[in-house]
Design a protein around this motif. Sequence first.
Motif, PDB file in Angstrom:
ATOM      1  N   SER A  97       2.108  -8.823  31.905  1.00  0.00           N
ATOM      2  CA  SER A  97       3.178  -8.172  32.671  1.00  0.00           C
ATOM      3  C   SER A  97       3.222  -6.677  32.391  1.00  0.00           C
ATOM      4  N   LEU A  98       3.033  -6.304  31.123  1.00  0.00           N
ATOM      5  CA  LEU A  98       3.029  -4.885  30.762  1.00  0.00           C
ATOM      6  C   LEU A  98       1.844  -4.165  31.398  1.00  0.00           C
ATOM      7  N   ALA A  99       0.682  -4.830  31.427  1.00  0.00           N
ATOM      8  CA  ALA A  99      -0.504  -4.213  32.030  1.00  0.00           C
ATOM      9  C   ALA A  99      -0.271  -3.949  33.515  1.00  0.00           C
ATOM     10  N   TYR A 100       0.348  -4.908  34.212  1.00  0.00           N
ATOM     11  CA  TYR A 100       0.640  -4.715  35.636  1.00  0.00           C
ATOM     12  C   TYR A 100       1.716  -3.648  35.832  1.00  0.00           C
ATOM     13  N   CYS A 101       2.670  -3.583  34.919  1.00  0.00           N
ATOM     14  CA  CYS A 101       3.697  -2.539  34.974  1.00  0.00           C
ATOM     15  C   CYS A 101       3.044  -1.162  34.870  1.00  0.00           C
ATOM     16  N   ILE A 102       2.126  -1.015  33.914  1.00  0.00           N
ATOM     17  CA  ILE A 102       1.427   0.255  33.721  1.00  0.00           C
ATOM     18  C   ILE A 102       0.599   0.603  34.951  1.00  0.00           C
ATOM     19  N   ALA A 103      -0.058  -0.394  35.544  1.00  0.00           N
ATOM     20  CA  ALA A 103      -0.866  -0.142  36.744  1.00  0.00           C
ATOM     21  C   ALA A 103       0.001   0.388  37.887  1.00  0.00           C
ATOM     22  N   SER A 104       1.203  -0.185  38.042  1.00  0.00           N
ATOM     23  CA  SER A 104       2.123   0.304  39.074  1.00  0.00           C
ATOM     24  C   SER A 104       2.588   1.726  38.763  1.00  0.00           C
ATOM     25  N   LEU A 105       2.832   2.001  37.482  1.00  0.00           N
ATOM     26  CA  LEU A 105       3.238   3.351  37.087  1.00  0.00           C
ATOM     27  C   LEU A 105       2.122   4.356  37.371  1.00  0.00           C
ATOM     28  N   GLN A 106       0.851   3.942  37.150  1.00  0.00           N
ATOM     29  CA  GLN A 106      -0.268   4.840  37.430  1.00  0.00           C
ATOM     30  C   GLN A 106      -0.318   5.199  38.912  1.00  0.00           C
ATOM     31  N   GLN A 107      -0.083   4.208  39.771  1.00  0.00           N
ATOM     32  CA  GLN A 107      -0.043   4.471  41.209  1.00  0.00           C
ATOM     33  C   GLN A 107       1.089   5.444  41.547  1.00  0.00           C
ATOM     34  N   LEU A 108       2.226   5.252  40.872  1.00  0.00           N
ATOM     35  CA  LEU A 108       3.376   6.114  41.132  1.00  0.00           C
ATOM     36  C   LEU A 108       3.124   7.537  40.640  1.00  0.00           C
ATOM     37  N   TRP A 109       2.436   7.674  39.490  1.00  0.00           N
ATOM     38  CA  TRP A 109       2.092   9.008  38.998  1.00  0.00           C
ATOM     39  C   TRP A 109       1.265   9.767  40.036  1.00  0.00           C
ATOM     40  N   ARG A 110       0.329   9.050  40.683  1.00  0.00           N
ATOM     41  CA  ARG A 110      -0.531   9.707  41.668  1.00  0.00           C
ATOM     42  C   ARG A 110       0.242  10.060  42.935  1.00  0.00           C
ATOM     43  N   LEU A 111       1.176   9.200  43.317  1.00  0.00           N
ATOM     44  CA  LEU A 111       1.892   9.399  44.572  1.00  0.00           C
ATOM     45  C   LEU A 111       3.077  10.349  44.439  1.00  0.00           C
ATOM     46  N   ALA A 112       3.880  10.149  43.393  1.00  0.00           N
ATOM     47  CA  ALA A 112       5.132  10.923  43.258  1.00  0.00           C
ATOM     48  C   ALA A 112       5.415  11.170  41.777  1.00  0.00           C
ATOM     49  N   PRO A 113       4.758  12.173  41.173  1.00  0.00           N
ATOM     50  CA  PRO A 113       4.917  12.421  39.730  1.00  0.00           C
ATOM     51  C   PRO A 113       6.365  12.642  39.299  1.00  0.00           C
ATOM     52  N   GLN A 114       7.131  13.382  40.101  1.00  0.00           N
ATOM     53  CA  GLN A 114       8.515  13.654  39.717  1.00  0.00           C
ATOM     54  C   GLN A 114       9.331  12.373  39.661  1.00  0.00           C
ATOM     55  N   ALA A 115       9.142  11.497  40.652  1.00  0.00           N
ATOM     56  CA  ALA A 115       9.861  10.217  40.669  1.00  0.00           C
ATOM     57  C   ALA A 115       9.481   9.378  39.461  1.00  0.00           C
ATOM     58  N   CYS A 116       8.205   9.428  39.087  1.00  0.00           N
ATOM     59  CA  CYS A 116       7.763   8.653  37.926  1.00  0.00           C
ATOM     60  C   CYS A 116       8.362   9.213  36.635  1.00  0.00           C
ATOM     61  N   ALA A 117       8.393  10.538  36.518  1.00  0.00           N
ATOM     62  CA  ALA A 117       8.983  11.163  35.333  1.00  0.00           C
ATOM     63  C   ALA A 117      10.463  10.802  35.208  1.00  0.00           C
ATOM     64  N   GLU A 118      11.174  10.790  36.329  1.00  0.00           N
ATOM     65  CA  GLU A 118      12.589  10.411  36.321  1.00  0.00           C
ATOM     66  C   GLU A 118      12.752   8.959  35.881  1.00  0.00           C
ATOM     67  N   LEU A 119      11.797   8.124  36.251  1.00  0.00           N
ATOM     68  CA  LEU A 119      11.840   6.725  35.853  1.00  0.00           C
ATOM     69  C   LEU A 119      11.725   6.604  34.334  1.00  0.00           C
ATOM     70  N   TYR A 120      10.796   7.342  33.744  1.00  0.00           N
ATOM     71  CA  TYR A 120      10.625   7.335  32.290  1.00  0.00           C
ATOM     72  C   TYR A 120      11.882   7.862  31.597  1.00  0.00           C
TER      73      TYR A 120
END
Length: 298
Positions: free
Chosen positions: A183-206
């Motif tokens: 589950s963590l590996a898939y979570c990270i994979a989704s985060l990687q996609q989000l980093w590429r698409l919308a870095p600011q949104a991903c940073a806010e998520l963290y």
Amino acid sequence: QEQSALLFSLAPPAYRSSLAHWQQLFLSRVGDRYFDMGKALLGQGKPKQAASLFEAALSLSRRFAYTYYLSQALAQAGREGDAWKALEGTVALFLENPRCRAEEKELLYDTFMVLGNQYQGRAEQLYTTHRSSAITFMKKAITSFSRGIRINPAEADGLKSRALAFHTLAAFTSHEPYLLKQSLAYCIASLQQLWRLAPQACAELYAGKDLPGLLTSLKAHASLGHLQASGYFAIAQYYAYLDQADEALPWMEKAFAHGFRGLDQVDKISFFASLRRDPRYQELVRRARSPVSQNPRR
């Protein structure tokens, strides 16, 4: 009536096919009329009457938009259970025929997101009393979010929702190490996609705008050995985005130590530019590329 049926059965196949086509077209046009009237009534705050018209439209022609707006009308009328079934009906129509009109793609995306949130909410309600059922609903939520992402892969909210759903599933499966790490590996994979698409949104998520403690949680999993190499890199990404090299470098070193070799990926990330100029990072890369440092761990 019997004579008409007999004549129809004796008619050439092309004639029967043409007649069926025009009949379907006529029903579709009538369905659209019911649908338009239902939307008007819904806009006037009359969800019960609107629901009746949407149901009439749906009985004539099975369209995504009909089931979607039916669910909206039922929800506004206080029939939450029926609204949920209508949304699931929209999904069923999509699975029967994945091709849809361009104007219906947004409705389908919204359907998958709403259903995903409902499944996740149900899972969180059940977790303390029925853990296995909660896990089942979380998996349904993830499936729904994933289908929404396939409809609109450029929408950041879908990736955020799926990443958070995988994170929640990891918490639900903490007693099962294999499922937890998966589950963590898939979570990270989704985060990687989000980093590429919308870095600011991903940073806010963290940072905790949507889920307090995500970064803290990832660090805790790292300390327990639950993360793969990409997980350590995901933490480094956050600090690189904030231009905090002193925080990013230790996590990059851990990522390399666990087998991370995605240097081509790093070279394409714009917010890693300052880190790539740092002599300490350059030394890490040099060691990572050295044949002696190759490590099979992932």
